[in-house]
Design a protein around this motif. Structure first.
Motif, PDB file in Angstrom:
ATOM      1  N   ARG A  64       0.841  -1.216   0.000  1.00  0.00           N
ATOM      2  CA  ARG A  64       0.000   0.000   0.000  1.00  0.00           C
ATOM      3  C   ARG A  64       0.864   1.250   0.000  1.00  0.00           C
ATOM      4  O   ARG A  64       0.604   2.206  -0.724  1.00  0.00           O
ATOM      5  CB  ARG A  64      -0.935   0.006   1.206  1.00  0.00           C
ATOM      6  CG  ARG A  64      -2.183  -0.822   1.029  1.00  0.00           C
ATOM      7  CD  ARG A  64      -3.183  -0.601   2.164  1.00  0.00           C
ATOM      8  NE  ARG A  64      -2.654  -0.949   3.473  1.00  0.00           N
ATOM      9  CZ  ARG A  64      -2.604  -2.183   3.959  1.00  0.00           C
ATOM     10  NH1 ARG A  64      -3.055  -3.192   3.241  1.00  0.00           N
ATOM     11  NH2 ARG A  64      -2.104  -2.413   5.161  1.00  0.00           N
ATOM     12  N   PHE A  65       1.912   1.242   0.827  1.00  0.00           N
ATOM     13  CA  PHE A  65       2.805   2.395   0.895  1.00  0.00           C
ATOM     14  C   PHE A  65       3.452   2.651  -0.467  1.00  0.00           C
ATOM     15  O   PHE A  65       3.434   3.783  -0.957  1.00  0.00           O
ATOM     16  CB  PHE A  65       3.891   2.192   1.959  1.00  0.00           C
ATOM     17  CG  PHE A  65       4.895   3.308   1.980  1.00  0.00           C
ATOM     18  CD1 PHE A  65       4.627   4.487   2.651  1.00  0.00           C
ATOM     19  CD2 PHE A  65       6.094   3.188   1.294  1.00  0.00           C
ATOM     20  CE1 PHE A  65       5.531   5.534   2.643  1.00  0.00           C
ATOM     21  CE2 PHE A  65       7.010   4.231   1.277  1.00  0.00           C
ATOM     22  CZ  PHE A  65       6.726   5.407   1.962  1.00  0.00           C
ATOM     23  N   PHE A  66       4.014   1.604  -1.072  1.00  0.00           N
ATOM     24  CA  PHE A  66       4.672   1.778  -2.374  1.00  0.00           C
ATOM     25  C   PHE A  66       3.682   2.249  -3.432  1.00  0.00           C
ATOM     26  O   PHE A  66       3.987   3.120  -4.246  1.00  0.00           O
ATOM     27  CB  PHE A  66       5.339   0.475  -2.832  1.00  0.00           C
ATOM     28  CG  PHE A  66       6.564   0.080  -2.047  1.00  0.00           C
ATOM     29  CD1 PHE A  66       7.540   1.000  -1.711  1.00  0.00           C
ATOM     30  CD2 PHE A  66       6.744  -1.239  -1.659  1.00  0.00           C
ATOM     31  CE1 PHE A  66       8.672   0.625  -0.989  1.00  0.00           C
ATOM     32  CE2 PHE A  66       7.874  -1.627  -0.943  1.00  0.00           C
ATOM     33  CZ  PHE A  66       8.840  -0.688  -0.602  1.00  0.00           C
ATOM     34  N   GLY A  67       2.478   1.678  -3.429  1.00  0.00           N
ATOM     35  CA  GLY A  67       1.461   2.085  -4.399  1.00  0.00           C
ATOM     36  C   GLY A  67       1.053   3.538  -4.225  1.00  0.00           C
ATOM     37  O   GLY A  67       0.968   4.292  -5.202  1.00  0.00           O
ATOM     38  N   ALA A  71       1.843   6.689  -6.817  1.00  0.00           N
ATOM     39  CA  ALA A  71       0.768   7.541  -7.325  1.00  0.00           C
ATOM     40  C   ALA A  71       1.066   9.010  -7.030  1.00  0.00           C
ATOM     41  O   ALA A  71       0.824   9.889  -7.867  1.00  0.00           O
ATOM     42  CB  ALA A  71      -0.571   7.131  -6.714  1.00  0.00           C
ATOM     43  N   GLU A  72       1.597   9.284  -5.849  1.00  0.00           N
ATOM     44  CA  GLU A  72       1.970  10.648  -5.493  1.00  0.00           C
ATOM     45  C   GLU A  72       3.097  11.156  -6.398  1.00  0.00           C
ATOM     46  O   GLU A  72       3.048  12.300  -6.878  1.00  0.00           O
ATOM     47  CB  GLU A  72       2.403  10.696  -4.035  1.00  0.00           C
ATOM     48  CG  GLU A  72       2.785  12.078  -3.535  1.00  0.00           C
ATOM     49  CD  GLU A  72       3.142  12.021  -2.062  1.00  0.00           C
ATOM     50  OE1 GLU A  72       2.228  12.251  -1.243  1.00  0.00           O
ATOM     51  OE2 GLU A  72       4.316  11.736  -1.746  1.00  0.00           O
ATOM     52  N   ARG A 161       7.103  11.411   3.020  1.00  0.00           N
ATOM     53  CA  ARG A 161       7.384  10.042   2.552  1.00  0.00           C
ATOM     54  C   ARG A 161       8.738   9.571   3.078  1.00  0.00           C
ATOM     55  O   ARG A 161       8.884   8.417   3.500  1.00  0.00           O
ATOM     56  CB  ARG A 161       7.374   9.973   1.031  1.00  0.00           C
ATOM     57  CG  ARG A 161       6.018  10.113   0.413  1.00  0.00           C
ATOM     58  CD  ARG A 161       5.174   8.898   0.592  1.00  0.00           C
ATOM     59  NE  ARG A 161       3.833   9.174   0.065  1.00  0.00           N
ATOM     60  CZ  ARG A 161       2.808   8.399   0.246  1.00  0.00           C
ATOM     61  NH1 ARG A 161       2.932   7.277   0.923  1.00  0.00           N
ATOM     62  NH2 ARG A 161       1.634   8.719  -0.242  1.00  0.00           N
ATOM     63  N   ALA A 162       9.736  10.432   3.052  1.00  0.00           N
ATOM     64  CA  ALA A 162      11.055  10.055   3.568  1.00  0.00           C
ATOM     65  C   ALA A 162      10.965   9.709   5.051  1.00  0.00           C
ATOM     66  O   ALA A 162      11.571   8.735   5.515  1.00  0.00           O
ATOM     67  CB  ALA A 162      12.062  11.180   3.327  1.00  0.00           C
ATOM     68  N   HIS A 163      10.196  10.493   5.785  1.00  0.00           N
ATOM     69  CA  HIS A 163      10.020  10.227   7.220  1.00  0.00           C
ATOM     70  C   HIS A 163       9.348   8.866   7.440  1.00  0.00           C
ATOM     71  O   HIS A 163       9.736   8.110   8.333  1.00  0.00           O
ATOM     72  CB  HIS A 163       9.209  11.355   7.859  1.00  0.00           C
ATOM     73  CG  HIS A 163       8.982  11.159   9.321  1.00  0.00           C
ATOM     74  ND1 HIS A 163       9.975  11.299  10.253  1.00  0.00           N
ATOM     75  CD2 HIS A 163       7.854  10.808   9.998  1.00  0.00           C
ATOM     76  CE1 HIS A 163       9.478  11.049  11.459  1.00  0.00           C
ATOM     77  NE2 HIS A 163       8.195  10.742  11.328  1.00  0.00           N
ATOM     78  N   ALA A 164       8.358   8.556   6.622  1.00  0.00           N
ATOM     79  CA  ALA A 164       7.675   7.263   6.744  1.00  0.00           C
ATOM     80  C   ALA A 164       8.637   6.113   6.459  1.00  0.00           C
ATOM     81  O   ALA A 164       8.624   5.098   7.176  1.00  0.00           O
ATOM     82  CB  ALA A 164       6.481   7.208   5.793  1.00  0.00           C
TER      83      ALA A 164
END
Length: 177
Positions: A64-67, A71-72, A161-164
């Motif tokens: 889910r994260f990669f998807g 998309a972003e 995103r980098a933080h995640a």
């Protein structure tokens, strides 16, 4: 199919624009935006590859994260390309051009373990964050505040995103040291 094609604008050129941004300044901003556009597409393809190949205990969450991240990145690329066109430039396109213009190197075709993939993504985000940050300053120093604003919005999302990813890579706080 006809072999004749009429070139409306050559790649690498900047023409007059509806937003009345000075052509000489626009050339600098277009070059910067095309760098970020290229890096964004390299990152996009890397994230898609990781989405397609993720395995393991957390594969659903990471998928889910990669998807979502891909998309972003695709949305960011569209916004960057639109801004290039708005100020009279031609958005860079095609894999060879992306590789040539991108500060983010292609990861390659091989599949890596999840930790290595995330580390590669974190490096790519870091490179893109540095590039976008410097281009905010460039655009605003040239009086292109709209591009500066657009890049600031993207920077916030890139940093998130980098933080995640950093969180995915962190040692579990409940694990013994």
């Amino acid at each position: 199919m006809s072999q004749q094609r009429q070139v409306l604008q050559q790649a690498g050129t900047v023409e007059g624009n509806a937003v009345r941004f000075d052509a000489e300044k626009a050339e600098q901003v277009v070059e910067a935006l095309n760098t970020d556009l290229s890096a964004t597409y390299v990152l996009y393809h890397q994230l898609r590859k990781h989405y397609w190949t993720v395995t393991g205990a957390q594969s659903a969450e990471l998928g889910r994260f990669f998807g979502d991240a891909a998309a972003e990145a695709e949305r960011h690329a569209d916004v960057l390309a639109g801004r290039v066109a708005a100020i009279g430039g031609v958005p860079v396109s095609g894999p060879a051009a992306f590789e040539r213009h991108s500060p983010v190197p292609f990861e390659g075709a091989d599949v890596y373990d999840v930790r290595a993939s995330l580390e590669s993504d974190l490096d790519a985000y870091g490179d893109l964050i540095e590039s976008v940050s410097s281009h905010i300053e460039l655009a605003e120093s040239l009086g292109d505040h709209a591009t500066g604003s657009l890049l600031r919005e993207q920077l916030v999302e890139l940093e998130s995103r980098a933080h995640a990813i950093h969180g995915f890579l962190a040692r579990d706080s409940l694990s013994p040291r």
